[in-house]
Structure formats: C-alpha cells, structure tokens
Design an enzyme around this catalytic site. Structure first.
Site, PDB file in Angstrom:
ATOM      1  N   CYS A 174       5.638 -91.028 -13.295  1.00  0.00           N
ATOM      2  CA  CYS A 174       6.213 -92.064 -14.159  1.00  0.00           C
ATOM      3  C   CYS A 174       7.371 -92.811 -13.500  1.00  0.00           C
ATOM      4  CB  CYS A 174       6.701 -91.447 -15.473  1.00  0.00           C
ATOM      5  SG  CYS A 174       5.341 -90.932 -16.502  1.00  0.00           S
TER       6      CYS A 174
HETATM    7  N1  CO8 Z   1      -1.216 -83.683 -34.788  1.00  0.00           N
HETATM    8  C1  CO8 Z   1      -0.553 -82.954 -35.725  1.00  0.00           C
HETATM    9  N2  CO8 Z   1       0.324 -81.957 -35.409  1.00  0.00           N
HETATM   10  C2  CO8 Z   1       0.516 -81.715 -34.084  1.00  0.00           C
HETATM   11  C3  CO8 Z   1      -0.138 -82.432 -33.068  1.00  0.00           C
HETATM   12  C4  CO8 Z   1      -1.036 -83.438 -33.460  1.00  0.00           C
HETATM   13  N3  CO8 Z   1      -1.695 -84.197 -32.570  1.00  0.00           N
HETATM   14  N4  CO8 Z   1       0.273 -81.969 -31.878  1.00  0.00           N
HETATM   15  C5  CO8 Z   1       1.154 -80.974 -32.118  1.00  0.00           C
HETATM   16  N5  CO8 Z   1       1.302 -80.804 -33.471  1.00  0.00           N
HETATM   17  C6  CO8 Z   1       2.140 -79.843 -34.153  1.00  0.00           C
HETATM   18  C7  CO8 Z   1       2.251 -78.530 -33.385  1.00  0.00           C
HETATM   19  O1  CO8 Z   1       1.174 -77.675 -33.689  1.00  0.00           O
HETATM   20  C8  CO8 Z   1       3.571 -77.982 -33.868  1.00  0.00           C
HETATM   21  O2  CO8 Z   1       3.369 -77.360 -35.113  1.00  0.00           O
HETATM   22  P1  CO8 Z   1       4.186 -76.019 -35.494  1.00  0.00           P
HETATM   23  O3  CO8 Z   1       5.636 -76.423 -35.494  1.00  0.00           O
HETATM   24  O4  CO8 Z   1       3.638 -75.664 -36.849  1.00  0.00           O
HETATM   25  O5  CO8 Z   1       3.872 -75.024 -34.401  1.00  0.00           O
HETATM   26  C9  CO8 Z   1       4.408 -79.239 -34.135  1.00  0.00           C
HETATM   27  O6  CO8 Z   1       3.470 -80.316 -34.256  1.00  0.00           O
HETATM   28  C10 CO8 Z   1       5.398 -79.540 -33.054  1.00  0.00           C
HETATM   29  O7  CO8 Z   1       4.726 -79.542 -31.772  1.00  0.00           O
HETATM   30  P2  CO8 Z   1       5.481 -79.907 -30.443  1.00  0.00           P
HETATM   31  O8  CO8 Z   1       6.661 -79.028 -30.295  1.00  0.00           O
HETATM   32  O9  CO8 Z   1       4.483 -79.944 -29.315  1.00  0.00           O
HETATM   33  O10 CO8 Z   1       5.894 -81.428 -30.775  1.00  0.00           O
HETATM   34  P3  CO8 Z   1       7.116 -82.267 -30.279  1.00  0.00           P
HETATM   35  O11 CO8 Z   1       7.972 -82.619 -31.412  1.00  0.00           O
HETATM   36  O12 CO8 Z   1       7.756 -81.684 -29.064  1.00  0.00           O
HETATM   37  O13 CO8 Z   1       6.393 -83.621 -29.831  1.00  0.00           O
HETATM   38  C11 CO8 Z   1       5.716 -84.701 -27.794  1.00  0.00           C
HETATM   39  C12 CO8 Z   1       5.407 -83.598 -28.811  1.00  0.00           C
HETATM   40  C13 CO8 Z   1       5.554 -86.025 -28.509  1.00  0.00           C
HETATM   41  C14 CO8 Z   1       4.701 -84.584 -26.678  1.00  0.00           C
HETATM   42  C15 CO8 Z   1       7.161 -84.577 -27.277  1.00  0.00           C
HETATM   43  O14 CO8 Z   1       7.434 -83.257 -26.910  1.00  0.00           O
HETATM   44  C16 CO8 Z   1       7.449 -85.463 -26.084  1.00  0.00           C
HETATM   45  O15 CO8 Z   1       7.184 -86.642 -26.076  1.00  0.00           O
HETATM   46  N6  CO8 Z   1       8.082 -84.889 -25.044  1.00  0.00           N
HETATM   47  C17 CO8 Z   1       8.448 -85.632 -23.845  1.00  0.00           C
HETATM   48  C18 CO8 Z   1       7.271 -85.698 -22.988  1.00  0.00           C
HETATM   49  C19 CO8 Z   1       7.440 -86.574 -21.788  1.00  0.00           C
HETATM   50  O16 CO8 Z   1       8.303 -87.404 -21.678  1.00  0.00           O
HETATM   51  N7  CO8 Z   1       6.551 -86.384 -20.883  1.00  0.00           N
HETATM   52  C20 CO8 Z   1       6.536 -87.170 -19.720  1.00  0.00           C
HETATM   53  C21 CO8 Z   1       5.130 -87.266 -19.330  1.00  0.00           C
HETATM   54  S1  CO8 Z   1       4.858 -88.626 -18.349  1.00  0.00           S
HETATM   55  C22 CO8 Z   1       4.842 -88.222 -16.655  1.00  0.00           C
HETATM   56  O17 CO8 Z   1       5.791 -88.181 -15.948  1.00  0.00           O
HETATM   57  C23 CO8 Z   1       3.536 -87.926 -16.079  1.00  0.00           C
HETATM   58  C24 CO8 Z   1       2.873 -89.177 -15.661  1.00  0.00           C
HETATM   59  C25 CO8 Z   1       1.457 -88.907 -15.396  1.00  0.00           C
HETATM   60  C26 CO8 Z   1       0.570 -89.905 -16.031  1.00  0.00           C
HETATM   61  C27 CO8 Z   1      -0.766 -89.304 -16.196  1.00  0.00           C
HETATM   62  C28 CO8 Z   1      -1.641 -90.063 -17.113  1.00  0.00           C
HETATM   63  C29 CO8 Z   1      -2.539 -89.221 -17.933  1.00  0.00           C
END
Ligand code: CO8
Length: 371
Positions: free
Chosen positions: A156
C-alpha cells in the site's frame, strides 16, 4: 541540486461499481450453499458452519460503501467469487498496463507537455500482473516514452515510495521528469470467500508526474519525503513462484491477501502518526497548520485517529480527505486518488501531506506546497 515538483496527476476508475449490499448477497448465497452441502459434517462437529456477512458491519467497521472493479460478473456469482478477466495474448497490452496508461494519459494531458520530456517510468503497485517484462516498460512503450522504466512493490505504500524515488532521480539529475503509475487490480488477490476481508479492496489506477522545479510552471513543491519500514507478518500475500514447488502440494493452492486487521489497526496508527509529526518537525512545518491530509485509504476510523493526532484537533469537513467510501482500499492508489480529487481550492503557499501506509509494515510521507 534542483528541487522536485509534483506537476500533474491522473486517475483511471474502472466502469463497474459494486456495493456492499451486492457483495453481501453473493457472500451469503455462498454461505447458504456451503452450509447446506456440509449439513451432516456440521451437525457431527467435523466442519464449522460459515457465518453470513453484513453490509451494516462493513460500513461501520471500515467506512466502505462500495468499490470499483475491473469485472463484476465473476464477483456477483456465488459459484465463482473471483473476477472474470480473460488472459490476453502477448501481442496485446496487458490489463494492468492498460489501466496505468489511461491514468497516465490524463496526467500527461493535465501537465500539457510532450512525453519526450519524460526520462523514466516507475510502476509502483502491490500486485504486478507478471514477474517480467516489467509492467513499467510496457507502459513506457505504449506511451512512446524514452529513458528507462522499472517496477517496484511496497504494497500500500508503493506510491509514496515511488514519488520519493522519482523526486530523488529528478534532484540527482538522473531524469528531467518521471511518470509514476499505480495500477491496482486488488480484486484479483482478494479472497471473496473470506468474511473478514471480502469487502476491503477495489480496483483503480493513478498516475503522478514529478519534474524539475526549473521546468515547472505550476504544481506542487515537494518539501520533503521520508520512508519507513518495520517487518510484520500481520498483512501478507504468499503468492509466488515457489508455490508450485512445495512438495506437499500446499503451495499450489491460491495464496491471497490475509491480515490480522485489529493488530494492523493498533500498531500502524501510532507508527504513522509519530512519523508524520517527526517529519513535519524536521522540515520546520507545524503539523497543526496543514491545510489538508491525503492519507492512505484503508479504514475510516484509522484515518480519523491519525488525522486527530496530526492536526491536534478534530479535522474540519474536507481537511482529512476520505474517498474510501466510494473506492474502498485501493492499496497504493488511495492517497493519490484523494490528492487528485481534493486539491483544486489550494492557493500558492498552502501546504498538505500525502501519506501512505500498509504491508511490510511500510509508510511514506510526502509534504507538498502549492506553487
Ligand atoms: N460481517 C459481519 N460481521 C463481521 C464480518 C462481516 N463481514 N467480519 C467480521 N465480523 C465480526 C467478527 O466476527 C467479530 O465478531 P465478534 O466480536 O462477535 O467476534 C466482529 O465483527 C469484529 O471483527 P474484527 O475484530 O475483525 O473487526 P474490526 O473492527 O477490526 O474491523 C477491519 C475489521 C475493517 C478489517 C479493521 O480491522 C481494519 O480495517 N483494520 C486495518 C486494516 C488495514 O489497514 N490493513 C491494511 C491492508 S492493505 C495493505 O497494505 C496490503 C496491500 C495489499 C493489497 C492486496 C490486494 C488484495
């Protein structure tokens, strides 16, 4: 030594917008089919039932409402859940290069100069379509640019690493002007069957032209660039040429994007905020006085937290640009889309920050001032 200027930018947006609701309908149809097909194993405790996704969760947790994709047909088909992008013969331009060329044409038109004044092309992106020949060389040929071209991948953060590389070339006299492109087909590397991440990414291409200050008629002075990396396994993509060589066969399966989203959030926010404040201090810039932040677009809550820490206040409307609601995370291109779309109101002397962060971990800061 000469100074470097961001002279122009361009943006190519694929024609297909895909909403959270559409994505979730497909995902949930897949879940229903999987659970029905495995009902006995689930009842016996041998297989874990899949849980449906939710459009409300996606928007609340990430700020994403929709994304643009190169192909939608495969992504709304619960049997496929991968884009349909036909392979092209070697004598046709590749899809990734084609997107980059579209963004580059826009940047070149905005620049208003001839491509003969460009001496280098850098393709800086998360996922190259192939190992070689370099995507950048294909873009160079398609646009009739001379000099040299190469690819680089810092996930990224690729665009800010690319801008710094371009600026260093220009300042060292290696090139009069550099075209830096960021084509991203994230949908090709996203596991649309993974509830935790199926909503994160979108496809797009951006382009930036960096040139010598003495040649520039407008644009943005690059006041300073800084890069940082710190190894982490929390965002990974293990796809590679050794996959087929693993004797146990495990390597042969698709290797797609995986992450520990919570850990990324927790670790990257302080790392990036501190880096921005330190870099601003070293440049003699008051971070609280920045007119705009064009941050990497991964998660709205991350951007809000970084924005508050850097500006020392709740950012006013439009100060901390958000485009991920419409585009999702477009990896390297996110901060450049934000910059491209939200800088028209700047007057000479106004200062802002382009900043990206992501896998590696990696982060890059580029402070710019309107000329
Ligand atoms: N629908 C409903 N509920 C869900 C879903 C869903 N789709 N997914 C998870 N939940 C639930 C979970 O089961 C969990 O439930 P419970 O609390 O009951 O266990 C709850 O939601 C919370 O889950 P999470 O802790 O996983 O959720 P978060 O609040 O952390 O949100 C995010 C998830 C949105 C992914 C968040 O953590 C985030 O955005 N983090 C930062 C990520 C980031 O910046 N990543 C960078 C990646 S980019 C990079 O550098 C790579 C580039 C490569 C590109 C490749 C292309 C493919």
């Amino acid at each position: 030594m000469t100074n470097a200027v961001i002279a122009a930018t361009g943006l190519y947006t694929p024609p297909n917008s895909l909403s959270n609701a559409e994505l979730v309908v497909t995902f949930n149809a897949y879940v229903e089919r999987f659970n029905a097909a495995n009902a006995d194993a689930i009842a016996a405790g041998e297989t874990v039932a899949l849980i449906p996704s939710s459009a409300e969760f996606i928007e609340k947790a990430s700020g994403i409402k929709s994304r643009f994709v190169v192909d939608k047909t495969g992504l709304v088909d619960p049997e496929r859940m991968a884009p349909n992008i036909p392979e092209r013969p070697n004598d046709e331009i590749s899809v990734l290069a084609e997107m980059a060329v579209e963004a580059a044409k826009q940047a070149i038109a905005a620049w208003g100069k001839d491509v003969s004044q460009i001496d280098a092309v850098i393709c800086a992106a998360s996922n190259m379509q192939r190992a070689y020949p370099a995507m950048a060389i294909e873009v160079q040929q398609a646009l009739g640019i001379g000099g040299f071209a190469f690819d680089m991948n810092v996930a990224c953060s690729s665009a800010t690493f690319g801008i710094k590389t371009a600026a260093d070339f220009v300042m060292a006299g290696s090139a009069r002007a550099v075209l830096m492109v960021n084509p991203e087909i994230c949908s090709g590397h996203l596991n649309f069957r993974d509830r935790d991440s199926h909503f994160i990414f979108g496809d797009v291409a951006t382009a930036v032209i960096v040139e010598r200050a003495e040649d520039a008629t407008g644009g943005w002075d690059i006041l300073g660039t800084r890069l940082k990396t710190q190894f982490s396994n929390n965002i990974r993509n293990n796809f590679g040429f050794l996959n087929r060589a693993a004797p146990d066969g495990i390597g042969a399966v698709d290797k797609l994007f995986v992450q520990e989203g919570r850990k990324v959030f927790r670790e990257v926010v302080p790392m990036v905020s501190d880096m921005i404040v330190e870099h601003a201090g070293d440049l003699g810039i008051d971070p609280h006085a920045l007119k705009r932040l064009w941050l990497h677009q991964a998660n709205i809550n991350m951007n809000v937290m970084i924005g508050k820490r850097v500006l020392g206040r709740e950012p006013a409307q439009g100060e901390n640009v958000i485009i991920l609601d419409e585009y999702a995370n477009t990896s390297s291109a996110g901060s450049i889309i934000a910059f491209h779309k939200a800088n028209d109101d700047f007057v000479a002397g106004d200062t802002g920050l382009i900043c990206s962060f992501g896998a590696g971990y990696s982060a890059g800061t580029v402070f710019v001032r309107k000329r």
